[in-house]
Design a protein around this motif. Structure first.
Motif, PDB file in Angstrom:
ATOM      1  N   ASP A 158       0.804  -1.615   0.178  1.00  0.00           N
ATOM      2  CA  ASP A 158       0.036  -0.102  -0.670  1.00  0.00           C
ATOM      3  C   ASP A 158       0.653   1.271  -0.138  1.00  0.00           C
ATOM      4  O   ASP A 158       0.269   2.736  -0.875  1.00  0.00           O
ATOM      5  N   ALA A 159       1.727   1.118   0.967  1.00  0.00           N
ATOM      6  CA  ALA A 159       3.027   2.244   0.729  1.00  0.00           C
ATOM      7  C   ALA A 159       3.514   2.864  -0.252  1.00  0.00           C
ATOM      8  O   ALA A 159       3.403   3.667  -0.653  1.00  0.00           O
ATOM      9  N   LEU A 160       3.721   1.440  -0.858  1.00  0.00           N
ATOM     10  CA  LEU A 160       5.000   1.626  -2.321  1.00  0.00           C
ATOM     11  C   LEU A 160       3.992   2.293  -3.077  1.00  0.00           C
ATOM     12  O   LEU A 160       4.471   3.325  -4.111  1.00  0.00           O
ATOM     13  N   ILE A 161       2.682   1.837  -3.205  1.00  0.00           N
ATOM     14  CA  ILE A 161       1.671   2.326  -4.457  1.00  0.00           C
ATOM     15  C   ILE A 161       1.226   3.546  -4.422  1.00  0.00           C
ATOM     16  O   ILE A 161       1.315   4.170  -5.243  1.00  0.00           O
ATOM     17  N   ARG A 162       0.353   4.034  -3.116  1.00  0.00           N
ATOM     18  CA  ARG A 162      -0.007   5.235  -2.449  1.00  0.00           C
ATOM     19  C   ARG A 162       1.680   6.352  -2.737  1.00  0.00           C
ATOM     20  O   ARG A 162       1.722   7.662  -3.164  1.00  0.00           O
ATOM     21  N   GLY A 163       2.844   5.931  -2.221  1.00  0.00           N
ATOM     22  CA  GLY A 163       4.099   6.740  -2.563  1.00  0.00           C
ATOM     23  C   GLY A 163       3.925   7.712  -1.193  1.00  0.00           C
ATOM     24  O   GLY A 163       4.498   8.573  -1.605  1.00  0.00           O
ATOM     25  N   ASN A 164       3.809   6.850  -0.511  1.00  0.00           N
ATOM     26  CA  ASN A 164       3.966   7.723   1.222  1.00  0.00           C
ATOM     27  C   ASN A 164       5.530   8.097   0.919  1.00  0.00           C
ATOM     28  O   ASN A 164       6.077   7.558   1.127  1.00  0.00           O
ATOM     29  N   ASP A 165       5.093   9.197   1.944  1.00  0.00           N
ATOM     30  CA  ASP A 165       6.489  10.290   2.496  1.00  0.00           C
ATOM     31  C   ASP A 165       6.577  10.039   3.721  1.00  0.00           C
ATOM     32  O   ASP A 165       5.300  10.431   4.517  1.00  0.00           O
ATOM     33  N   PHE A 166       7.499   8.804   3.791  1.00  0.00           N
ATOM     34  CA  PHE A 166       7.741   9.378   6.147  1.00  0.00           C
ATOM     35  C   PHE A 166       8.160   9.588   6.481  1.00  0.00           C
ATOM     36  O   PHE A 166       9.219  10.662   5.496  1.00  0.00           O
ATOM     37  N   ALA A 167       8.149  10.079   7.288  1.00  0.00           N
ATOM     38  CA  ALA A 167       8.476  10.808   8.634  1.00  0.00           C
ATOM     39  C   ALA A 167      10.215  10.405   8.773  1.00  0.00           C
ATOM     40  O   ALA A 167      10.631   9.352   8.156  1.00  0.00           O
TER      41      ALA A 167
END
Length: 311
Positions: A105-114
């Motif tokens: 999910d994080a890869l597909i969303r392109g999450n910007d991690f803290a």
């Protein structure tokens, strides 16, 4: 034809076989999305595909971390995103396959991690948890981020400490950070597939059998080799299902029968949690495996769905 495909599903559901079959058909490359297959030397217990099983298809994100490393979803996305972009830039189909829903999910969303700075605050929180128990950290978290404190299970010490660390380092709660992230449009728009069995008992039988096969393939020897190489038995990688239980056998704290039954039970419970996670994704096309279905039957179902995208 869509050039990005996600193949999800529970452990032992046939994701590897389907991803390889699709990659052969579409001229694709596979990006593994498994939080334990990233570790070097952990091959049998993570069901990492062998060179023969890969059938010449390029595989990425396998054996990219040392077993003693504290790998994370942020690290995974940092490494996997440029790989996916490179595959797509070469006109190939990228097939992201695995059972770690959080990573996918994080890869597909392109999450910007803290950010994860090294200021010593995490170590201070870990020391507090060691001295007074994780409840002491939860109490602190509850004061600043009650939503995370309520959501995180007390056994999930790593994420509890991480949530508190993010607040101390940034002044923003991880709940608020995640909320902002959800407002950003996803980086990718894949075709989603997930595998399931028409009869859950069939999946559970396959899981039980897989554990027995892993032992026949030399799982105990693999674990002993990791311990001999100095890998701490308490590190994150060695806490994986199928490793920690058999470490107890090798250390004389358990028996083979007890450990085997425990790994089978834990794997079945994990499969159930995976199915629950993926069912939240309304974009997924579920490929239902009937009792006698092999990869060919599942591939035909996937092919039919993909054909709809070509119209």
């Amino acid at each position: 034809m869509k050039n990005l495909i996600c193949i999800a599903g529970p452990t032992a559901s046939g994701k590897t076989a389907l991803s390889i079959a699709l990659a052969k058909e579409l001229g694709g490359e596979i990006v593994s999305c498994d939080s334990m297959q990233v570790y070097k030397g952990m091959d049998i217990g993570t069901a990492k595909p062998t060179t023969e099983e890969m059938e010449g298809i390029p595989h990425h994100m396998l054996s990219v971390a040392e077993p003693w490393e504290d790998f994370s979803v942020g690290k995974y996305c940092q490494m996997a995103t440029p790989i996916v972009d490179d595959i797509l830039s070469r006109g190939k189909t990228a097939i992201v396959a695995g059972g770690t829903g959080l990573y996918m999910d994080a890869l597909i969303r392109g999450n910007d991690f803290a950010p994860v700075p090294s200021t010593g605050r995490r170590e201070e929180l870990e020391q507090l948890a060691e001295a007074e128990g994780i409840e002491a950290v939860i109490a602190k978290l509850r004061e600043v981020d009650p939503e995370s404190a309520e959501r995180l299970h007390p056994s999930d010490q790593k994420r509890i400490i991480r949530a508190m660390e993010v607040y101390l380092e940034t002044g923003e709660t991880i709940t608020e950070h995640n909320r902002k992230t959800q407002l950003i449009p996803p980086r990718y728009n894949p075709v989603w597939f997930a595998l399931e069995d028409a009869d859950r008992a069939t999946l559970y039988e396959r899981i039980d059998r897989r554990v027995e096969v892993m032992l026949q393939q030399g799982l105990l020897e693999e674990i002993q080799g990791l311990l001999d190489a100095g890998i701490p038995e308490k590190c994150t990688a060695m806490q994986a299902i199928g490793y920690k239980e058999f470490v107890d056998v090798l250390k004389g704290r358990s028996t083979m029968d007890v450990a085997t039954a425990l790994v089978q039970q834990s794997s079945r419970k994990y499969a159930k949690r995976q199915l629950t996670w993926f069912r939240r994704n309304s974009a997924i096309h579920w490929l239902c495996r009937e009792k006698n279905d092999g990869t060919a039957q599942i591939l035909a179902k996937a092919r039919q769905i993909l054909a709809e995208y070509d119209k």
